[in-house]
Design an enzyme around this catalytic site. Structure first.
Site, PDB file in Angstrom:
ATOM      1  CE  LYS A  15      -2.264  -0.899   3.872  1.00  0.00           C
ATOM      2  NZ  LYS A  15      -1.595  -2.136   4.345  1.00  0.00           N
ATOM      3  NE  ARG A  89      -3.569  -0.963  10.630  1.00  0.00           N
ATOM      4  CZ  ARG A  89      -2.477  -0.545   9.978  1.00  0.00           C
ATOM      5  NH1 ARG A  89      -2.446   0.628   9.418  1.00  0.00           N
ATOM      6  NH2 ARG A  89      -1.426  -1.320   9.892  1.00  0.00           N
ATOM      7  NE  ARG A 128      10.005  -4.054   5.530  1.00  0.00           N
ATOM      8  CZ  ARG A 128       8.847  -3.400   5.528  1.00  0.00           C
ATOM      9  NH1 ARG A 128       8.408  -2.814   4.436  1.00  0.00           N
ATOM     10  NH2 ARG A 128       8.106  -3.370   6.617  1.00  0.00           N
ATOM     11  NE  ARG A 161       9.085  -1.404   9.896  1.00  0.00           N
ATOM     12  CZ  ARG A 161       8.022  -0.995   9.206  1.00  0.00           C
ATOM     13  NH1 ARG A 161       8.187  -0.394   8.049  1.00  0.00           N
ATOM     14  NH2 ARG A 161       6.800  -1.181   9.656  1.00  0.00           N
ATOM     15  NE  ARG A 172       2.901  -4.921  11.239  1.00  0.00           N
ATOM     16  CZ  ARG A 172       3.866  -4.727  10.343  1.00  0.00           C
ATOM     17  NH1 ARG A 172       4.984  -5.425  10.397  1.00  0.00           N
ATOM     18  NH2 ARG A 172       3.719  -3.829   9.395  1.00  0.00           N
TER      19      ARG A 172
END
Ligand code: AMP
Length: 211
Positions: A15, A89, A128, A161, A172
């Site tokens: 997104k 959300r 990542r 991260r 999540r």
């Protein structure tokens, strides 16, 4: 008349990447609650201090904090084309957005649902890595550095991260399915689904032709 578009979808669906492209190429304003919150955490503001713990655990920050953040931004950008990235959300957030917009004689024009399997997201986000020194972003499978875990650009050791750790990603995703997915019903009449396993440029072209 300005346009209001919502990007709905799980974390790691791209997104942010697509909002960035629409911002650069089509002049949209991107309002990302995730980015605003990360900025607040970095600057150690009151909001940042309140939000940090929820974010580190992969949970949602309470609705009232998010809604006041959005209220401020909507006033700032009242007459612009806006993409909401990662907001709303929850159902209460969506209801508040409708209320705020109706006071400005506006409404949500389109909701784009980013479709991708959970396991693909876990694969994308766990791979990542970011360079703590120059900010470059890598992926250990799709875009690896030349030397294992070392930044090509500046030679620093890459890091992950905190919320890209597998257990936080799974949390999540669980939060997404429980609290955010019900918004597909709320926005039923406005939603367009898009498969986001394609490359970013093709996805951009599809989105740009829809809005
Ligand atoms: P994101 O970068 O959009 O994945 O957001 C990172 C984190 O910020 C999320 O895991 C939440 O803790 C928090 N967050 C971002 N947007 C919202 C929102 N609209 N409502 C509640 N929490 C949010």
């Amino acid at each position: 008349m300005s346009k209001i578009v919502i990007f709905l979808g799980p974390p790691g669906a791209g997104k942010g990447t697509q909002s960035q492209l629409l911002k650069e190429r089509n002049g949209f304003i991107q309002i990302s609650t995730g980015d605003l919150l990360r900025e607040a955490v970095k600057n150690q503001t009151e909001l940042g201090k309140l939000a940090k713990q929820y974010m580190d655990e992969g949970k949602l920050v309470p609705d009232d904090l998010i809604i006041s953040l959005i209220k401020e931004k909507l006033q700032e950008y009242a007459d612009k084309n806006i993409i909401f990235d990662g907001f709303p959300r929850t159902i209460p957030q969506a209801e508040s957005l409708d209320n705020l917009l109706s006071r400005l004689n506006k409404n949500v024009d389109a909701v784009i649902l980013f479709k991708i399997e959970d396991e693909e997201i876990v694969k994308r986000l766990t791979g990542r890595r970011v360079c703590p020194s120059c900010g470059a972003v890598y992926h250990m499978v799709y875009n690896p550095p030349k030397i294992d875990e070392i930044c090509d650009r500046c030679g620093a050791r890459l890091t992950q991260r905190d919320d890209d750790k597998e257990e936080v990603i799974r949390k999540r995703l669980e939060v997404y399915h429980q609290q955010t997915k019900p918004l597909t019903e709320y926005y039923k009449s406005k939603i367009v689904e898009i498969d986001v396993t394609d490359n970013p440029n093709n996805i951009y072209n599809k989105i740009a032709s829809m809005i």
